[in-house]
Design a protein around this motif. Sequence first.
Motif, PDB file in Angstrom:
ATOM      1  N   SER A 141       0.384  -1.286  -0.522  1.00 20.89           N
ATOM      2  CA  SER A 141       0.082  -0.217   0.327  1.00 20.89           C
ATOM      3  C   SER A 141       0.344   1.286  -0.021  1.00 20.89           C
ATOM      4  O   SER A 141       1.397   1.412   0.726  1.00 20.89           O
ATOM      5  N   LEU A 142       0.475   2.446  -1.151  1.00 18.61           N
ATOM      6  CA  LEU A 142       1.116   3.361  -0.552  1.00 18.61           C
ATOM      7  C   LEU A 142       0.345   4.886  -0.549  1.00 18.61           C
ATOM      8  O   LEU A 142      -0.660   4.470  -0.711  1.00 18.61           O
ATOM      9  N   SER A 143       1.006   5.104   0.807  1.00 15.34           N
ATOM     10  CA  SER A 143       0.103   6.045   1.182  1.00 15.34           C
ATOM     11  C   SER A 143       0.267   7.346   1.317  1.00 15.34           C
ATOM     12  O   SER A 143       1.904   7.536   1.643  1.00 15.34           O
ATOM     13  N   GLY A 144      -0.181   8.537   1.980  1.00 15.10           N
ATOM     14  CA  GLY A 144       1.036  10.171   1.871  1.00 15.10           C
ATOM     15  C   GLY A 144       0.136  11.363   2.219  1.00 15.10           C
ATOM     16  O   GLY A 144      -0.324  12.147   2.363  1.00 15.10           O
ATOM     17  N   VAL A 175       7.058   1.216  -7.335  1.00 13.68           N
ATOM     18  CA  VAL A 175       6.332   0.123  -7.298  1.00 13.68           C
ATOM     19  C   VAL A 175       7.499  -0.568  -5.651  1.00 13.68           C
ATOM     20  O   VAL A 175       7.250  -1.314  -4.873  1.00 13.68           O
ATOM     21  N   GLU A 176       9.041  -0.184  -6.658  1.00 16.76           N
ATOM     22  CA  GLU A 176       9.865  -1.510  -5.826  1.00 16.76           C
ATOM     23  C   GLU A 176       9.710  -1.447  -4.043  1.00 16.76           C
ATOM     24  O   GLU A 176       9.861  -2.055  -3.242  1.00 16.76           O
ATOM     25  N   THR A 177       9.828   0.195  -3.812  1.00 16.78           N
ATOM     26  CA  THR A 177      10.446   0.816  -2.397  1.00 16.78           C
ATOM     27  C   THR A 177       9.248   1.385  -1.608  1.00 16.78           C
ATOM     28  O   THR A 177       8.747   1.729  -0.718  1.00 16.78           O
ATOM     29  N   GLY A 178       7.626   1.566  -2.548  1.00 15.85           N
ATOM     30  CA  GLY A 178       6.661   2.398  -2.252  1.00 15.85           C
ATOM     31  C   GLY A 178       7.060   3.686  -1.616  1.00 15.85           C
ATOM     32  O   GLY A 178       5.594   4.685  -0.693  1.00 15.85           O
ATOM     33  N   LYS A 179       8.212   4.205  -2.112  1.00 14.03           N
ATOM     34  CA  LYS A 179       8.767   5.728  -1.829  1.00 14.03           C
ATOM     35  C   LYS A 179       7.983   6.502  -3.152  1.00 14.03           C
ATOM     36  O   LYS A 179       7.982   6.345  -4.472  1.00 14.03           O
ATOM     37  N   ILE A 180       8.244   8.129  -3.093  1.00 14.16           N
ATOM     38  CA  ILE A 180       7.607   8.718  -4.040  1.00 14.16           C
ATOM     39  C   ILE A 180       9.148   9.413  -4.817  1.00 14.16           C
ATOM     40  O   ILE A 180      10.029   9.937  -4.303  1.00 14.16           O
ATOM     41  N   LYS A 181       9.157   9.158  -6.183  1.00 12.53           N
ATOM     42  CA  LYS A 181       9.958   9.247  -6.883  1.00 12.53           C
ATOM     43  C   LYS A 181      10.395  10.587  -7.392  1.00 12.53           C
ATOM     44  O   LYS A 181      11.465  11.544  -7.627  1.00 12.53           O
ATOM     45  N   HIS A 182       9.106  11.445  -7.738  1.00 19.97           N
ATOM     46  CA  HIS A 182       9.032  12.918  -8.449  1.00 19.97           C
ATOM     47  C   HIS A 182       7.499  13.046  -7.975  1.00 19.97           C
ATOM     48  O   HIS A 182       6.948  12.227  -7.903  1.00 19.97           O
ATOM     49  N   GLU A 183       7.241  14.447  -7.497  1.00 19.54           N
ATOM     50  CA  GLU A 183       6.498  15.192  -7.774  1.00 19.54           C
ATOM     51  C   GLU A 183       6.190  16.474  -8.204  1.00 19.54           C
ATOM     52  O   GLU A 183       6.988  16.931  -9.203  1.00 19.54           O
TER      53      GLU A 183
END
Length: 322
Positions: A141-144, A175-183
Amino acid sequence: MRPILLKGHERPLTFIKYNREGDLVFTCAKDHHPTLWYSDDGERVGTYIGHNGAVWTCDITDDSKTLVTGSADTTCKMWDTETGVCYFTHQFEQPVRAVALSQGDQLMCISSDPFMGVPAAVHIVRVAENREEQSAEILKSLSGPEGRINRALWGPLNETILTGGEDGVIRLWDVETGKIKHEASDHKKQIQHLSLSEDKTHFISASLDKTAKLFDSATLECLKTYTADRPVNAAIISPILDHIILGGGQDAMSVTTTHSKAGKFDSKIHYKIFEEEIGGIRGHFGPINALAWHPDGRSFTSGGEDGYVRIHHFDNDYFRIK
């Protein structure tokens, strides 16, 4: 160019999707029943009955056998396209907004709305090849982000997920780490729609700040801006020509106060590269909420707040526009 008028929904349209070959078109609306049509003549094939809330988005596998739908009744349902039987339901605590199948149809991302203090999230689940083995297990799950996520799309090679929503920020998730790469915070108001190009190298966003923007899918660099004179609810990229179509119109709540010409409910075709407008296609008597381009680029479908779906087959003159 005479559109084919499809009357099958009694509430505003929310989403339109063609299958890979383009012979089928699926429409979602706030009336609980996603509907399937033949795209060449607009014949209605059937409806998928089972949701108890507005259906926000849908997606279809490459082999056109499985349809997935996301609804405000807190479920994401998986249907057999041919028989209309719902064979699996993903149950959530919050309303479901966006659903999208990955390339190869092995994974699916489902976005859930913020609700009762729980923030919005994107959940990744596996799509089983054998339907009996389908499970509701959430892989990640990706949230934030604040506010709801209106659209989620898989990036190239399923390595990333693109999301856009209420806060007007487009995010690229790993998708792999669940972190945001760019905004990308280029939009000033909420994002209504995201749509990838045929080769997935760039995508277009539609926003209530009266613009649509073209972004690079790897870096989220804003490449082009198309300015409209109305809030933009949907924007799509032609698979064959350097054209885009924008659809929108003034807010649905203030529609009754104006003339249908003043409400600006027509779809506008723009040059993708030069940003200028080529022409417009009239017809709806309410804001346009959904647009989809046929995979062969020779027709497109629009769906409005008025509950009508219109399939527009382009004349030969359109292909002569230089």
